[in-house]
Structure formats: structure tokens, C-alpha cells
Motif scaffolding. Sequence first.
Motif, short mmCIF file in Angstrom:
data_model
loop_
_atom_site.label_atom_id
_atom_site.label_comp_id
_atom_site.label_asym_id
_atom_site.label_seq_id
_atom_site.Cartn_x
_atom_site.Cartn_y
_atom_site.Cartn_z
N GLU A 66 -32.57 42.83 -6.42
CA GLU A 66 -33.86 43.47 -6.71
C GLU A 66 -34.46 42.91 -7.99
O GLU A 66 -35.67 42.64 -8.06
CB GLU A 66 -33.69 45.00 -6.83
N TYR A 90 -40.96 47.48 2.63
CA TYR A 90 -40.19 46.75 1.61
C TYR A 90 -40.89 45.42 1.30
O TYR A 90 -41.11 45.07 0.13
CB TYR A 90 -38.78 46.52 2.14
N MET A 108 -41.32 47.18 -7.80
CA MET A 108 -40.37 48.28 -7.70
C MET A 108 -38.99 47.76 -7.35
O MET A 108 -38.83 46.87 -6.51
CB MET A 108 -40.84 49.25 -6.62
N SER A 109 -38.00 48.33 -8.01
CA SER A 109 -36.61 48.03 -7.64
C SER A 109 -36.11 49.19 -6.78
O SER A 109 -36.15 50.34 -7.20
CB SER A 109 -35.76 47.91 -8.90
N PHE A 110 -35.67 48.85 -5.59
CA PHE A 110 -35.26 49.88 -4.63
C PHE A 110 -33.80 50.26 -4.82
O PHE A 110 -32.97 49.42 -5.17
CB PHE A 110 -35.44 49.38 -3.20
N SER A 161 -44.16 45.79 -0.50
CA SER A 161 -44.02 46.08 -1.93
C SER A 161 -43.81 44.81 -2.74
O SER A 161 -43.81 44.82 -3.96
CB SER A 161 -42.87 47.05 -2.17
N ARG A 162 -43.59 43.68 -2.03
CA ARG A 162 -43.50 42.38 -2.72
C ARG A 162 -44.81 41.61 -2.60
O ARG A 162 -44.88 40.43 -2.93
CB ARG A 162 -42.36 41.54 -2.13
#
Lengths: 385, 252
Positions: free
Chosen positions: B140, A338, B82-84, A341-342
Amino acid sequence: MKNIDLNTFAFSGRAMDEIADLRALDAQDKTEMLMSGVDVTGKGRSGTYLQIDHRKVHCQAKTPGVEILDIKDALKKYGGLPEYMWTQVDKDKDEYTRSAAENLHGGYFIRTEKGAKIPDPVQSCLFLKSDMVGQNVHNIVIVEEDSELHIITGCSVAHGSKGAAHLGISEFFVKKNAKLTFTMIHNWAETTVVRPRTGGVVEEGGVFLNNYVLLKPVKDLQSYPSISLNGRGAVARFNSVIVAPQGSLVDTGSKIMLNAPETRGEIISRTIASGGRIIARGFIGGNNVPAKGHLECKGLILGGGSIHAVPELEGTVDGVELSHEAAVGKIAQEEIEYLMSRGMDEDEATSTIVRGFLNVDIMGLPDELKAVIDSTISETEKDMF
Amino acid sequence: MLKVEDLHVKIGDKEVLKGINLSIGESETFILFGPNGSGKTTFLMTLMGFGNYDIVQGRITFRGEDITHAPIYERARLGIGMSFQRPPTIHGLKTRHLVQMCGQGREVDVDGLAARVNMTDFLERDINSGFSGGEIKRSELLQLMAQEPYLVLFDEPESGVDLENMKLIGDTVRKLLTGNGMPQPDVSMKEIKARRQTSGLIITHTGYILDYIRADRGQVMYDGHLCCEANPGEILDHIGKYGYQECLRCLS
């Protein structure tokens, strides 16, 4: 837990002279002290107590409303302190308490005046300077009714120490509606053995917040402070942050006894084994109602070692509310991905998660002390991943 | 912007994506439809580079770079955001801190951005801890706004969101894709648009998001294949009337 052979340490003959200005200490000692939260300039502190080996070398209160004495002087001044001395820790508990009882080297006596709210923390440092020195200290903290105090105590050892033993008795008395925040930072070495023995009592409406930080290696440490909430509405919280690198053996926990109605106790520990062994204990006893206790014991193993979590709850009356959660594990891959991904790489992501896990923020420490702890965490992270 | 060629992906032993070909141009928004289990989320996760998604064949190119086997953070740094749907809670990590880090070194006006998605009260909270469906979406989006990606991957922007939040989320997604610029005396709208080139790849079941954004193209994913390229509105109408059964016929 194996016993320590106290005969291998020198428990006499290491008494240094008084140091009027702590800035005169040698640079390396100052650095070690700073890493345990002690600022030798005394800036932003209400007072300072410094003990090196077998003697107090500096003791000064800077703020009205708080008294700081060498325990030996306090015993003389207050007729042996029978209401306090050895009331929260059993003198005959083990060989370490007996050693401290028979051959007292010092320790601090800190007491607030009734109603005094001391704005800046009082700092203390119990320093082990000589090789193979054994230190017996006894500390007493009394926070009188309606007063507030924060103590930052750093225990530290000289750079390059070949071995040392620290035996410390601490007894806390938080009176009616008083508040004590006690932050202890341990900065030992691979060769140091440590046996603190701690007990305390909180009266009606009193609050005891205990922060404990151990990030550096230690050979063998065992401690299990116990706090009794004896007055209605008393509150105790223990936050511990512990890292055990290769070679460290850390057996530590906290105990809270809910002995009065409307008492609340919380024990939160975050441990990381990075090669060493941790036994993370916790005990909450519910002996009166209504009372609530929660114990949270979370551990990560990063780069070897072991963690043995031992959370215990004991309720002895109807209606008591006690809970615990314990976990020993690893960082979830999902969390790392997570953050990646940033835009963080794997190490940055892991480090961010580890810092969140250790969560030093909840201790509410002064900024400069938090910065010191942050940089120590950065250093210790090198062993983790 | 994004080019996917003959992409085959396995999860464990199971082939989930069976030869995907797709191009998304600059400033283009592409909508992906498809029944549950058809491989849509797998496709997004593969584009972002997550583990467990084995690319056994094919190639992904993003802004001219082959990222088929690039680590996640490199894709993020190149500009994929990406938005989770179900992001993990990270205890002790404040939302504010994460949003700052999304800037990847750039100064981020965290408070200003948070106000735009009604997240001000969440900045001091642990990220995703106890967040509701709508709060997760807003969080997000907040991270994506700080990240300023060239390509936004959005997995079901409307799932778990109530109507009131849907408007805020829809409007925010639109601004994210089109830029938030207003025409100025010395800058025309056309220039503002030209400056920001954000593309989008959005998965939707309900199509609610189409009320808020201008979607250029759409396709249906069915059993690991892409089919039925058309205007997204038309696809949605069609699925509403006939379901996904027609896709089966179309593919066979």
C-alpha cells in the motif's frame, strides 16, 4: 448442442493455386490472418503452413529439424501413417469426423527430429475464404524424443463471410522428454460453424502446453480436446481464454487422462459471456498414482449471456489427488473501487480487472502476438461495459 | 487542505457518523483514535468516496473543491491517497503494473520505490495475492509513493505488522508525509519542506506509529462524534490509563 447441416456447405470445388509469397495475399485476408497470430512475412517463425478452403496453398519449413508437409503428401510419403492417423480421434465419432475421413482437403503434418529444439514457433493458418465453404482438415503433430516445438495456429475466415464450416481433426504425439506448446487462436465470424476434434498422447517425461484464445464472435463452436498422459512424469496444461459476444454459442472444454505415475494435469479456463452462451467443460481422470490434477474454471458475465461451467473429476485409484474450483459471477465492486482509489475511472478499472482475469500473460506468447491479442481484447471490451 | 463540515453518514439505515467537523491544514498530520465500531474507518471510506456510505448531510472540501459527491477517482486525481487495511486480491494484475498506474500518467521509478519498501520480489506477483499483513502495508505504501498524494488516509498502519516491519513502515510513512528530500548546497531543508505539502489522517489503536512520525493534532471518535482534541501523545496516554470511558462523560 444442435447438429450442423453439412449439406448447406460446399465441400468441393474450392481449390486455390499455390501462393509462393504470402505477402501477395489481399490486405483484408492478411489482416484476418494476423489477428489469429499468423504473420505472412514469416518473420520470427520456423516455418509456415497455410490452407485456404480445400487446398494447401503454402507450406515451407525454414529451420532444420522440423518437417512441415501437407497431410496428403505426408500420407503418401509415410505409407498412410498407420501409427498415427486416426489413433487419437475415433474416425466414426460423429458426422464431422466421418466427413473429414471421407473427403480430406488437407491439414498440416508437422514433425520434429529427435533432439531438435526448434527456437521459433511454426505457424499455420486454416483459412476459410469462400462463402458457404466447408473445410475438412486433418492435422498431425509429432514431437520426437527430446525435442521441443511451439506451434501457433490461427484459424480464420475472410472478412464479410456469409457462412462457413470448419471441421478439423488434430492428433498430437509428444514423445519421451519432448515438449510441445500449441497455441491456437480462433478468429471466426458470426456466421462460422466450427467442429474441431482433437486427441493426443504424451509419453514419459513429455510436456504438452495448450493455449486457446477465442475472442471474436462465432456462430456455433464445439470442441473438447482430450490428452492422455501415458508415460511416467508426463505433464499437460490447458489455458483457455474465451469471450462470447451476442450471437455466439461456444461449447468447449479440455480433458486430461492421468494414466501413468507422477503425471500432472492442469486445466485453466477464463471465460466471459458478453451476450453469448458459453458451456465451459473440463474433465480430469486420475487412473494411476501418484498423480495430481487441478481444474480451474472461472467465468464472468458482463453485459448479458450465460455461462454453464461443467467441471468434472474422476478418480479410479486410491491416492489420486484431483481438485477443481469453478466460479461464475461478476467483477467485485470492491476491486473496482480499489483501483479507482488509485485514480482510474470506472471503465479503466474494469478493463484492468478484465485483462487480469483473462491473464493472457501466463501463455508466454511472443510479444507481437501478445500485442495483437491485447488489441483484440480492447476491441471486444466495448461490448462488455 | 481538507475541510469536513457537519458530516452525517449512513450505512444502510444506520447513522454511523453524526455530525463530524474537522479541518486538516497543509503538511499537518492528524491522528484519529477511537474504540472499535466508533466510525473511524467509515470516516476514511467516506472521505475516499466509496459506495455504501451515504452522505445524508454535510460537506467535504478538499483543496478548495467540494468533493462531497465526487467519484473516487476524481478524489484520487485531486490528491487523496488511501492505504487500505484489507485490500482485495486482483488476479492477473501484477503489482508492478498497478504501481505504474498509480503514477496517473507520470513516469514512476517502480524498481527504485519498491527497493525502498523491500517489495522488489513482489513486483511480478498478483497484487495482494497471499500477501502477509506487513507485505500488504508495504504494498500500500509503495502505491502511495507512486501516487504522491497531497493527503494520505491511513487506516491502522500498525495492524498485523511485526516489530521489524513496523520500523520500515513507520519510517516510510514519515518520509511520505515529510518528503524524502535531503538538504543540498543550493536547496535548504526549509525549501524542500515547503515544496512538498503532504497532510496525513491516520487511524491508530496502539499508537506505535507515533514513535516514527511527527503528529500535530489528535482527536477521539466515539459513537460517530469527534471529541477531545489534544496532542496525540497525551490522548494516547489518557486512553492507556482510563480507556475510552472518559469520552462518554466528555460527550454527555
